[in-house]
Design an enzyme around this catalytic site. Structure first.
Site, short mmCIF file in Angstrom:
data_model
loop_
_atom_site.label_atom_id
_atom_site.label_comp_id
_atom_site.label_asym_id
_atom_site.label_seq_id
_atom_site.Cartn_x
_atom_site.Cartn_y
_atom_site.Cartn_z
N GLY A 14 10.67 28.71 18.69
CA GLY A 14 11.83 28.00 19.24
C GLY A 14 12.21 28.53 20.61
N GLY A 120 8.77 35.02 18.54
CA GLY A 120 9.40 35.70 17.41
C GLY A 120 8.41 36.24 16.40
CB THR A 143 14.35 35.56 17.46
OG1 THR A 143 15.24 34.88 16.56
CG2 THR A 143 14.36 37.03 17.11
CG ASP A 145 17.19 33.53 14.10
OD1 ASP A 145 18.11 32.82 14.56
OD2 ASP A 145 16.12 33.05 13.66
N GLY A 188 20.64 31.51 12.47
CA GLY A 188 20.27 32.89 12.13
C GLY A 188 19.21 33.00 11.05
NE ARG A 284 39.17 16.75 9.51
CZ ARG A 284 39.91 16.36 8.48
NH1 ARG A 284 39.74 16.92 7.30
NH2 ARG A 284 40.82 15.41 8.62
CG HIS A 290 18.92 23.05 18.17
ND1 HIS A 290 19.10 22.34 17.02
CD2 HIS A 290 17.73 23.68 18.05
CE1 HIS A 290 18.06 22.51 16.23
NE2 HIS A 290 17.20 23.32 16.83
NE ARG A 293 16.51 27.15 19.68
CZ ARG A 293 15.68 26.52 18.84
NH1 ARG A 293 15.69 26.81 17.56
NH2 ARG A 293 14.83 25.61 19.28
#
Ligand code: F6P
Length: 366
Positions: A14, A120, A143, A145, A188, A284, A290, A293
């Site tokens: 990603g 990653g 990453t 994450d 994550g 809510r 994304h 990122r």
């Protein structure tokens, strides 16, 4: 004049804020050597495997100023693992084939002396396999994450936390104004780092992470207590991989060729669970997705990514292959690809970070 050498750079998996800063760091460090030329493979290894090949020279014009930009100028994909390459058959089905030998042959035929793979955990496992096949390769961890154990931090993580915190702050105003429970879902994968840091930075009442299974009844009690105390609103951060006790994560099958299931949707699951368990407050849900990122990397991530880029090129120059650059004890170093891919970095539920979060009144629902 020394013989001209060529290094091939690629980004896999990603996208992540800071990738371009790594590319620029590599290119700038290489230029100081005079005898190194830097090239980029477009869309991970596809630039080498595809016909026609897509490989570009990373000139100073191409890399100037890119450290401030999000995404990757080299494009990326998480669906072209050369060891399990998804090839579409005539009948439309996908068959996974091992194209790693072909890849190594093609890289050698193109005259590359080294490869730098920015990616990653999945990408570094590929780096390790290619190194075992004789490829001169160096890894750079990326990453949002922050789930790689061999480096204390990955670039992209800080940016994701900053974006999530800014979003959280915006949701607090609606929670306060409407007396609502606002649930914000962050990314994550199986690690709760983004959620935990955002919950502390934002001042959440509840933080749910994959490493600590939550009890819905306890959450309802926590929410009720806060309303009874006259606070009148609750902000929740939930990691996409969080799950209730005796429950499962919310996952969909990954796209064809992808090795991961797709996470996302836990905010809605939690909302339903709370209502089913008797929570009467208005709820809510917001799924950040994304957004986390995207855009420009924070200053911290630009610095970390730039240092990783310079270090990766220095490893190449010194012939230190089969390594991944890493941040350890506040300095930039490297580990073997073996160590880099051995285990994930998860939040330890007994860590001081979790204890401190609890000390701040954050409930994990445990
Ligand atoms: O690994 C980074 C990450 O953003 C995860 O947090 C998320 O689960 C996943 O990638 C999303 O992947 P994709 O962009 O393929 O939907």
């Amino acid at each position: 004049m020394n013989k001209v050498k060529k290094v091939l750079v690629l980004t896999g998996g990603g996208d992540c804020p800071g990738l371009n800063a790594v590319i620029r760091g590599i290119a700038k460090r290489a230029r100081k050597e005079k005898n190194w030329e830097v090239y980029g493979s477009i869309e991970a290894f596809n630039g080498v495997l595809n016909e026609p090949q897509q490989i570009i020279r990373l000139t100073s014009k191409k890399t100037a100023g890119i450290h401030v930009k999000g995404g990757t100028i080299l494009k990326t994909t998480n669906k072209s693992n050369p060891l399990k390459f998804p090839l579409r058959q005539k009948n439309g089905t996908i068959k996974e084939v091992d194209r790693s030998d072909e890849l190594v042959e093609k890289i050698n035929a193109l005259g590359f002396d080294a490869v730098i793979n920015i990616g990653g955990d999945g990408s570094q496992k590929i780096s390790k396999a290619l190194h075992q096949k004789g490829l001169n390769i160096v890894g750079v961890p990326k990453t949002i994450d922050n789930d790689l154990s061999a480096t204390e931090m990955t670039f992209g993580f800080q940016t994701a936390v900053q974006i999530a915190t800014d979003s959280f702050d915006k949701l607090v105003t609606t929670a306060e104004s409407h007396h609502r429970v606002m649930i914000m879902e962050v990314m994550g994968r199986d690690a709760g780092w983004i959620a935990l840091h955002t919950a502390i930075a934002g001042g959440a009442e509840i933080c749910l992470i994959p490493e600590i299974a939550y009890d819905v009844q306890k959450l309802v009690k926590r929410i009720d207590a806060r309303y009874k105390a006259g606070k009148g609103f609750v902000n929740v951060v939930i990691a996409e991989g969080a799950k209730p006790k005796d429950g499962t994560i919310v996952a969909r099958a990954g796209e064809q060729g992808s090795e991961h299931v797709r996470l996302g949707g836990v905010a809605f699951q939690l909302s339903k669970q709370l209502k089913d368990a008797g929570c009467t407050a208005e709820i809510r849900e917001t799924v950040l997705g994304h957004i986390q990122r995207g855009g420009t990397p924070t200053a911290f991530d630009r610095v970390l990514a730039s240092l990783f880029g310079v270090k990766a090129m220095e490893l190449v120059i010194h012939g230190e292959f089969g390594k991944m650059v890493a941040l350890k004890n506040n300095s930039i170093t490297y580990v073997s690809l073996e160590e880099a891919t051995r285990e994930y970095n998860f939040v330890n539920k007994d860590s001081y970070l979790v204890k401190a979060a609890k000390g701040l009144g954050i409930s994990f629902g445990d």
